[in-house]
Scaffold this motif. Structure first.
Motif, PDB file in Angstrom:
ATOM      1  N   GLY A  10       0.580  -1.217  -0.174  1.00  0.00           N
ATOM      2  CA  GLY A  10      -0.242   0.319   0.407  1.00  0.00           C
ATOM      3  C   GLY A  10       0.628   1.632   0.352  1.00  0.00           C
ATOM      4  N   SER A  14       0.122   6.449   4.201  1.00  0.00           N
ATOM      5  CA  SER A  14       0.825   5.944   5.466  1.00  0.00           C
ATOM      6  C   SER A  14       1.908   5.212   4.758  1.00  0.00           C
ATOM      7  CB  SER A  14       0.258   4.969   6.253  1.00  0.00           C
ATOM      8  OG  SER A  14      -0.997   5.331   6.358  1.00  0.00           O
ATOM      9  N   GLU A  33       1.609  -1.466  -4.799  1.00  0.00           N
ATOM     10  CA  GLU A  33       0.595  -0.838  -4.649  1.00  0.00           C
ATOM     11  C   GLU A  33      -0.580  -0.887  -5.536  1.00  0.00           C
ATOM     12  OE1 GLU A  33      -0.638   1.728  -2.970  1.00  0.00           O
ATOM     13  OE2 GLU A  33      -2.095   1.590  -4.582  1.00  0.00           O
ATOM     14  N   ARG A  34      -1.897  -1.240  -5.254  1.00  0.00           N
ATOM     15  CA  ARG A  34      -2.253  -1.188  -6.256  1.00  0.00           C
ATOM     16  C   ARG A  34      -3.169  -0.718  -7.358  1.00  0.00           C
ATOM     17  NH1 ARG A  34      -7.982  -4.656  -4.364  1.00  0.00           N
ATOM     18  NH2 ARG A  34      -7.212  -3.938  -2.646  1.00  0.00           N
ATOM     19  N   ARG A  35      -3.275   0.701  -7.372  1.00  0.00           N
ATOM     20  CA  ARG A  35      -3.267   1.579  -8.197  1.00  0.00           C
ATOM     21  C   ARG A  35      -1.947   1.868  -9.191  1.00  0.00           C
ATOM     22  NH1 ARG A  35      -3.720   7.372  -4.330  1.00  0.00           N
ATOM     23  NH2 ARG A  35      -2.629   5.904  -3.325  1.00  0.00           N
ATOM     24  N   ALA A  45      -8.704  13.001   2.395  1.00  0.00           N
ATOM     25  CA  ALA A  45      -8.171  14.368   3.531  1.00  0.00           C
ATOM     26  C   ALA A  45      -8.435  15.531   2.838  1.00  0.00           C
ATOM     27  CB  ALA A  45      -6.906  14.010   4.265  1.00  0.00           C
ATOM     28  N   GLN A  99      -6.343  15.361  -0.413  1.00  0.00           N
ATOM     29  CA  GLN A  99      -5.038  14.522   0.053  1.00  0.00           C
ATOM     30  C   GLN A  99      -4.733  13.908  -1.439  1.00  0.00           C
ATOM     31  OE1 GLN A  99      -6.808  10.851   2.092  1.00  0.00           O
ATOM     32  NE2 GLN A  99      -5.816   9.565   1.108  1.00  0.00           N
ATOM     33  N   VAL A 123      -1.077  -7.011  -3.400  1.00  0.00           N
ATOM     34  CA  VAL A 123      -0.509  -8.226  -2.459  1.00  0.00           C
ATOM     35  C   VAL A 123      -1.573  -9.114  -1.771  1.00  0.00           C
ATOM     36  CG1 VAL A 123       0.298  -8.451  -0.170  1.00  0.00           C
ATOM     37  CG2 VAL A 123       1.110  -6.338  -1.503  1.00  0.00           C
ATOM     38  N   ASP A 284      -4.579   3.264   7.930  1.00  0.00           N
ATOM     39  CA  ASP A 284      -6.112   3.396   8.443  1.00  0.00           C
ATOM     40  C   ASP A 284      -5.816   1.357   8.257  1.00  0.00           C
ATOM     41  OD1 ASP A 284      -6.697   5.805   7.419  1.00  0.00           O
ATOM     42  OD2 ASP A 284      -7.747   5.136   6.178  1.00  0.00           O
ATOM     43  N   GLY A 294     -10.335  15.553  11.115  1.00  0.00           N
ATOM     44  CA  GLY A 294     -10.009  14.816  10.376  1.00  0.00           C
ATOM     45  C   GLY A 294      -8.627  14.581  10.867  1.00  0.00           C
ATOM     46  N   GLY A 296      -7.160  10.955  10.400  1.00  0.00           N
ATOM     47  CA  GLY A 296      -6.909   9.847   9.485  1.00  0.00           C
ATOM     48  C   GLY A 296      -5.528   9.773   9.131  1.00  0.00           C
ATOM     49  N   LEU A 297      -5.673  10.557   8.227  1.00  0.00           N
ATOM     50  CA  LEU A 297      -4.400  10.373   7.652  1.00  0.00           C
ATOM     51  C   LEU A 297      -2.640  10.842   8.547  1.00  0.00           C
ATOM     52  CD1 LEU A 297      -4.039  12.524   3.793  1.00  0.00           C
ATOM     53  CD2 LEU A 297      -1.921  13.229   5.545  1.00  0.00           C
ATOM     54  N   GLN A 298      -3.273  11.849   9.244  1.00  0.00           N
ATOM     55  CA  GLN A 298      -2.416  12.053  10.092  1.00  0.00           C
ATOM     56  C   GLN A 298      -1.545  11.664  11.337  1.00  0.00           C
ATOM     57  OE1 GLN A 298      -2.621  15.867   9.648  1.00  0.00           O
ATOM     58  NE2 GLN A 298      -4.364  15.602   8.644  1.00  0.00           N
TER      59      GLN A 298
END
Ligand SMILES: Cc1cc2nc3c(=O)[nH]c(=O)nc-3n(C[C@H](O)[C@H](O)[C@H](O)COP(=O)(O)OP(=O)(O)OC[C@H]3O[C@@H](n4cnc5c(N)ncnc54)[C@H](O)[C@@H]3O)c2cc1C
Length: 500
Positions: A10, A14, A33-35, A45, A99, A123, A284, A294, A296-298
């Motif tokens: 991923g 993170s 990474e999937r994308r 975010a 984000q 993965v 996550d 706000g 989660g990303l932090q």
């Protein structure tokens, strides 16, 4: 033989941050990474809070974000906004930046650090043994690494395959978030609250003028709408979005041409353990919660910064594998706190009379100086305190970015952390410390500082003679040359000295 020392599943915020930290420490790390590209579909975010900006500043990359984002006072709790202006930090604000831009900038940094990213690959499983993990990929390959870190989001395959439980609370609300075109202009933009929950309509493009958000007058529209029912599992469609809008606004404003539609809920769950053997979790993958505040990303980026240097030292054989257990010990309580405040936020969002009364009382409390400072420090991440035992208030807290004076001129503390190496900062008698056995890994800096020592929420603290600062910017030891404990702290955090 391993293909990489560390594989990260991923490459979201993170995973990218962790990859950067490991690469800075000279570790062979790769991301799967999937994308196929770094593009982020839809809204997630909307910015960075003070401690995350500080963390980027510690690596010398804060300016890249500051150059693109807009500073704003965007921290709040229970509808009360906090102004960080008087806070003792170089970044007493949040930064409005979506984000997709945050990820693009982070990916650029990781690219400079030459981290390979296997893009468009998933993965699909892994098996671990005493020396490493075999990571299975969707293209049929298998990669071997000493450690696998799951930064693969809330539905983490790594977490599930490692058999790590994900306890928490089921959703009580469900929201659709989308970007689309509207055929008709709504009579009113902005946030609407009703018994169902919170809804919002606003142009995607906006500016911050004098600290206020000013939306563009044309272009695609961002939609947030609370659904009437919880528990839908299928991917949301345009007709779901239209139905949800009609239920709230009485019309769907002719919504069409969506570029993204996704669903999020207020489920709050946290991995029972952030580590199982050679598999670790961050971001996550380790914690999910509603987006209120706000955070989660932090939290994910800061998980990565806590884990990166520890994992690097273990991989390089400098520290025992048990150092990795301090990652769970330190970051699990932080994640639990975030879950707690987001769950409280959800309750305080309700529109019934009793909740309004409670919200009013919270607002009264948060109007007082001390609670306001504490909550602002909490929501901005500036209050983080790792339990490193009794002692000076700085112990386990973030090292402030002081303006030091050294023999070779002025120096900011954070600039000492750019290489993600630990620092022993001697502000007392020059030459009083001898850390020769750790000279290869800990930098000894002689400096002077005459200003105040002020910590967010805590206020002024006694000036220390010397501080040992970890690569993540947290203080591992405070004292003077006569006080014991420095050797223990150096050994605990940076490994035993190499055999002579
Ligand atoms: C509506 C909304 C608003 C939000 N607002 C904020 C906010 O204002 N502030 C804030 O801090 N946070 C916010 N968040 C939360 C934030 O978006 C997340 O916390 C953040 O993206 C987590 O980063 P991550 O890297 O841990 O996980 P993710 O961003 O989910 O990244 C995981 C990555 O792993 C990849 N992946 C998944 N599975 C695999 C696999 N098996 N193999 C390979 N790759 C895989 C995915 O493609 C993805 O790139 C918001 C979230 C939502 C939904």
């Amino acid at each position: 033989m391993t293909d990489h020392a560390v594989i990260i599943a991923g490459g979201g915020p993170s995973g990218l941050m962790l990859a950067g930290e490991l690469a800075l420490a000279g570790v062979d790390v790769a991301i799967v990474e999937r994308r196929p590209s770094q593009d982020v579909a839809g809204s997630r975010a909307g910015g960075l809070h003070a401690r995350t900006l500080e963390v980027f500043d510690q690596r010398g990359i804060a300016d890249r974000f500051l150059a693109e984002g807009k500073k704003a006072q965007a921290i709040g709790f229970a509808g009360v906004h906090f102004d960080l202006s008087g806070f003792p930090t170089r970044h007493p604000y949040s930064l409005g930046l979506r984000q997709n831009h945050i990820e693009r900038i982070l990916a650029g940094w990781v690219d400079e650090l030459e981290v390979p990213i296997y893009r468009g690959i998933v993965v699909t499983g892994f098996a671990q043994d005493d020396t490493g993990a075999d990571v299975e990929l969707s293209d049929g390959r298998s990669l071997r690494a000493q450690y696998l870190v799951g930064c693969d989001g809330g539905r983490s395959l790594v977490r599930k395959a490692a058999g790590i439980a994900f306890p928490g609370s089921d959703p009580t609300t469900s929201n659709l978030i989308a970007e689309a075109e509207l055929a008709e202009t709504p009579p009113q933009w902005g946030i609407r609250r009703d018994a169902l929950g919170i809804h919002a309509l606003g142009r995607v493009e906006y500016e911050i003028r004098n600290g206020e958000i000013v939306y563009a007058d044309h272009g695609p529209v961002g939609v947030l709408v609370t659904e009437q029912h919880v528990g839908q599992t299928a991917e949301p469609t345009l007709s779901d979005l239209s139905a949800a809008l009609i239920a709230v606004y009485g019309t769907d404003y002719g919504i069409h041409s969506p570029t993204s539609i996704s669903r999020f809920t207020d489920a709050a769950r946290q991995a029972a353990s952030y580590r199982k053997g050679r598999a670790l979790l961050a971001g996550d993958a380790a914690h999910v919660h509603p987006p209120d505040g706000g955070q989660g990303l932090q939290t994910g980026v800061q998980d990565a910064v806590n884990l990166g240097w520890k994992l690097a030292q273990v991989v390089k054989g400098m520290s025992p594998d048990s150092l990795l257990d301090t990652y769970h010990a330190e970051r699990h309580p932080i994640g639990a706190h975030v879950l707690r405040n987001t769950m409280a936020s959800i309750v305080l969002r309700r529109e019934d009379e009793r909740t309004k009364a409670l919200r009013d009382m919270m607002a009264e409390l948060l109007g007082m100086d001390e609670p306001r400072r504490r909550f602002a420090a909490m929501m901005s991440g500036l209050d983080i305190h790792y339990d490193l035992g009794e002692g000076h208030p700085l112990l386990g807290r973030r090292m402030p970015d002081l303006d030091l004076v050294t023999e070779s001129g002025p120096l900011r503390v954070f600039s000492l952390l750019h290489a993600a190496r630990p620092v022993l900062l001697n502000l007392g008698e020059p030459g009083a410390f001898d850390i020769l056995p750790w000279a290869d890994r800990v930098e000894l800096v002689e400096a002077k500082y005459a200003g105040p020592w002020e910590l967010p929420a805590l206020g002024t603290v006694t000036a220390p003679t010397a501080v040992l600062v970890r690569p993540d910017g947290y203080v591992a030891w405070v004292g003077d040359p006569t006080q014991p404990g420095l050797t223990d702290a150096l050994t605990t955090w940076f490994g035993p000295p190499p055999a002579a």
